[in-house]
Structure formats: C-alpha cells, structure tokens
Scaffold this active site. Structure first.
Site, PDB file in Angstrom:
ATOM      1  N   GLY A   1     -19.998 -57.449 -30.490  1.00 39.94           N
ATOM      2  CA  GLY A   1     -20.702 -56.706 -31.394  1.00 39.94           C
ATOM      3  C   GLY A   1     -20.055 -57.902 -31.965  1.00 39.94           C
TER       4      GLY A   1
ATOM      5  CG  ASP B   1     -27.853 -59.317 -34.269  1.00 50.75           C
ATOM      6  OD1 ASP B   1     -28.275 -58.813 -34.992  1.00 50.75           O
ATOM      7  OD2 ASP B   1     -26.624 -58.677 -33.451  1.00 50.75           O
TER       8      ASP B   1
ATOM      9  CE  LYS C   1     -23.176 -59.423 -35.402  1.00 51.33           C
ATOM     10  NZ  LYS C   1     -23.253 -57.280 -35.103  1.00 51.33           N
TER      11      LYS C   1
HETATM   12  O1  C5P Z   1     -32.737 -59.182 -29.907  1.00 56.02           O
HETATM   13  P1  C5P Z   1     -31.556 -58.475 -29.298  1.00 56.02           P
HETATM   14  O2  C5P Z   1     -31.866 -60.131 -27.941  1.00 56.02           O
HETATM   15  O3  C5P Z   1     -30.192 -59.139 -29.500  1.00 56.02           O
HETATM   16  O4  C5P Z   1     -31.270 -56.988 -28.855  1.00 56.02           O
HETATM   17  C1  C5P Z   1     -30.997 -57.180 -27.739  1.00 56.02           C
HETATM   18  C2  C5P Z   1     -30.602 -55.718 -27.031  1.00 56.02           C
HETATM   19  O5  C5P Z   1     -30.557 -54.737 -27.710  1.00 56.02           O
HETATM   20  C3  C5P Z   1     -32.560 -55.169 -27.059  1.00 56.02           C
HETATM   21  O6  C5P Z   1     -32.645 -55.288 -25.847  1.00 56.02           O
HETATM   22  C4  C5P Z   1     -32.353 -53.351 -27.135  1.00 56.02           C
HETATM   23  O7  C5P Z   1     -31.945 -53.234 -26.044  1.00 56.02           O
HETATM   24  C5  C5P Z   1     -31.123 -53.227 -28.261  1.00 56.02           C
HETATM   25  N1  C5P Z   1     -31.539 -53.669 -29.406  1.00 56.02           N
HETATM   26  C6  C5P Z   1     -31.969 -52.422 -29.867  1.00 56.02           C
HETATM   27  N2  C5P Z   1     -32.579 -52.652 -31.466  1.00 56.02           N
HETATM   28  C7  C5P Z   1     -32.333 -53.286 -32.349  1.00 56.02           C
HETATM   29  C8  C5P Z   1     -31.253 -54.386 -31.588  1.00 56.02           C
HETATM   30  C9  C5P Z   1     -31.010 -54.762 -31.234  1.00 56.02           C
HETATM   31  O8  C5P Z   1     -32.695 -51.177 -29.256  1.00 56.02           O
HETATM   32  N3  C5P Z   1     -32.413 -53.047 -33.418  1.00 56.02           N
END
Ligand code: C5P
Length: 287
Positions: free
Chosen positions: A95, A133, A9
């Site tokens: 990313g 995501d 993505k």
């Molecule tokens: O949810 P995910 O595991 O993809 O997120 C990884 C890290 O990215 C989280 O632990 C957080 O540090 C950061 N994050 C965030 N705000 C978001 C998504 C991710 O701070 N909306």
C-alpha cells in the site's frame, strides 16, 4: 547516467465514495510522499533493459517501469532505448505505491534524458493510462487525489512529521481488498472536511479500506491493536495495505516477521525530483 530516488507514499486519509461503472472505485484521499525510497539508475543505450536487486520482482512487460518506458516512447514519439536498474527498498504489496513511484520516476527521468519534451502536466496525464496512483508523484509530494486517484490537486506542504512504516511479512493484492469492500459499512465522512483538518493542523487520519483488508487478512486488525497499545497516537493502514504508518512518541514493535522503517514526510522542489539533494536512506530493522 541519471540516478534518482523513487519515494513511497502514504494515504493520510482515504475515503471510498462509491463504485464506478468502469469497476474502479471513486476515491478522495490525501497522499503524501515519504523518505522511504527506492533508487533508480537510468542510462540511454542501444537496447532496452530492466534489472532489479529483488529477484522476486518481474522485470518483464508487467513491471510498471517497463510500461512507463513504452508509454513515454509512444507519447513523445521519440526513438530511444534505456537501461534501468532498480534498487528495491520499498516493500511490495504494502500500500506504499512503490511500483507507482517507480513508474513516475521513470517518466521524469526519461523526460530529463530526452531534453524535456513534455511538461509536468503532460507527464501527469500520461501516467494515468498505466495506473491510478502514478500521477500523484508529479505533485510536490502532498496532494488531494480524487477520481480513481489520478485527479491531483496540490495541497500546501504539511508540517514535518516523523513516523514508522510497519510492514508484516505477508502482502495484500489491491484488487482482493477492493473486492471485499462493503460500501454500506463506511462512515459517511465529508473528505473536504478531512482535508481541512490537515491544512489547519488538526489532522484526522482514517482509511476506508482498513475493514476490507482486515477481512482478507485478520492478523492485521490485531497488529493495529498492538501498535496502538505501544503508545502511538496514530497507527493507520496505508492504501490497500498491508503496511501501517505509526505516529507518536513510542518505540516500534519488535516482532518476528515485522519490518519497521523510520521515515519522514518528503516533498520535492518544483524543478527537482524527490530528495535529489540529500536523503538519508532509512535503515529498516526486523527480527
Ligand atoms: O489502477 P491500478 O492498477 O493501481 O489499480 C489496481 C486495482 O485496484 C484495480 O484493478 C482495481 O481492482 C482496484 N482499484 C479500484 N479503484 C481505484 C483504484 C484501484 O477499484 N480507485
């Protein structure tokens, strides 16, 4: 046996609106799937197994594919085991949501293999428990995502766009980038106006995480300048980096340690997964 493509993505724009009490950041972002894909093979079996062509990627309980299998078993209440083999093409720590796409593709595949016990809406909700995501991939491939990123709103398909994904050798860890973010430095853009700009065909690309990523890895700022100097009208970091997507009539960079992947926007049909019919896997090149 079921074989599916698992797309990457892009964040065509990414606005960070603030920090939440749970430590996550409140986002408003336009997500788009692209034709840079991994391939996943699934086979129901008498034990669970996960293998991958990339030996650097752990296939233990930390892998989002394994988490998705456990999530689907728990939520559906079904008893099954599955062998999953991942052909990895999407770069890691880029990313590009490669791991999130793998998790979504696994949930979709298990639902198919188990006789569709869940609706797409249920898969979307379940996915949010293991990552921010993942839910997005159950849209048709273009969506406005808010909250942590897990609140998904469908957006009409955008016009077909050719692009290059440009990935430097080093990756970036998402938490490290969010930690460096200085909310006070961000432009107070209205994300709904940004969304409108894409729907009306006058896209305004931006990413609020670029500054934070550049402070973690200063070479990225230079790379962005080089990409613009090549003649791309858009050269923007996606997600928390470290890759960029470049749009415009220009040749991709040829630098040691930089890999370039040709891609286009890719959407799915309501009944099918991404590129189920025919997708030509882009051929990356690097020095
Ligand atoms: O949810 P995910 O595991 O993809 O997120 C990884 C890290 O990215 C989280 O632990 C957080 O540090 C950061 N994050 C965030 N705000 C978001 C998504 C991710 O701070 N909306």
């Amino acid at each position: 046996m079921l074989t599916l493509h698992s797309p990457a993505k892009l964040n065509l724009f990414l606005r960070v609106l603030g920090k939440r009490p749970d430590g996550y950041h409140e986002l408003a972002s336009l997500f788009q799937t692209i034709s840079l894909t991994d391939t996943l093979h699934f086979e129901l079996s008498d034990s669970d197994k996960c293998t991958c062509t990339d030996p650097t990627l752990p296939t233990d309980g930390s892998n989002l594919i394994v988490k998705a299998v456990e999530l689907f078993r728990r939520k559906s209440g079904l008893r099954f085991h599955v062998n999953v083999h991942l052909e990895k093409n999407i770069p890691l720590q880029a990313g590009l949501g490669g791991g999130s796409g793998n998790a979504a593709t696994t949930l979709w595949a298990l639902n198919q293999l188990c006789g569709k016990p869940a609706t797409t809406e249920q898969l979307t909700q379940w996915a949010a428990e293991i990552g921010s995501d993942i839910s997005f991939f159950f849209s048709l491939g273009t969506a406005y995502c808010t909250g942590r990123g897990e609140q998904v709103q469908a957006v009409p398909q955008l016009s077909q766009t050719k692009l290059w994904v440009v990935k430097p050798q080093d990756g970036l860890a998402t938490p490290a980038v969010y930690q460096r973010l200085n909310l006070a430095l961000l432009q107070p853009r209205d994300p709904l106006k940004s969304l409108e700009s894409f729907i009306t065909g006058a896209p305004c690309y931006f990413n609020d995480l670029e500054g934070a990523a550049f402070s973690v890895m200063p070479s990225l700022e230079l790379l962005k300048q080089q990409l613009k100097a090549l003649g791309f009208h858009t050269a923007l970091m996606t997600g928390s980096g470290s890759s960029f997507f470049c749009i415009g009539n220009a040749k991709p960079p040829v630098h040691p340690g930089i890999t370039c992947y040709p891609a286009t926007f890719l959407n799915r049909t309501p009944d099918g997964w991404y590129g189920e019919k025919a997708v030509t896997l882009p051929r990356p090149f690097c020095l």
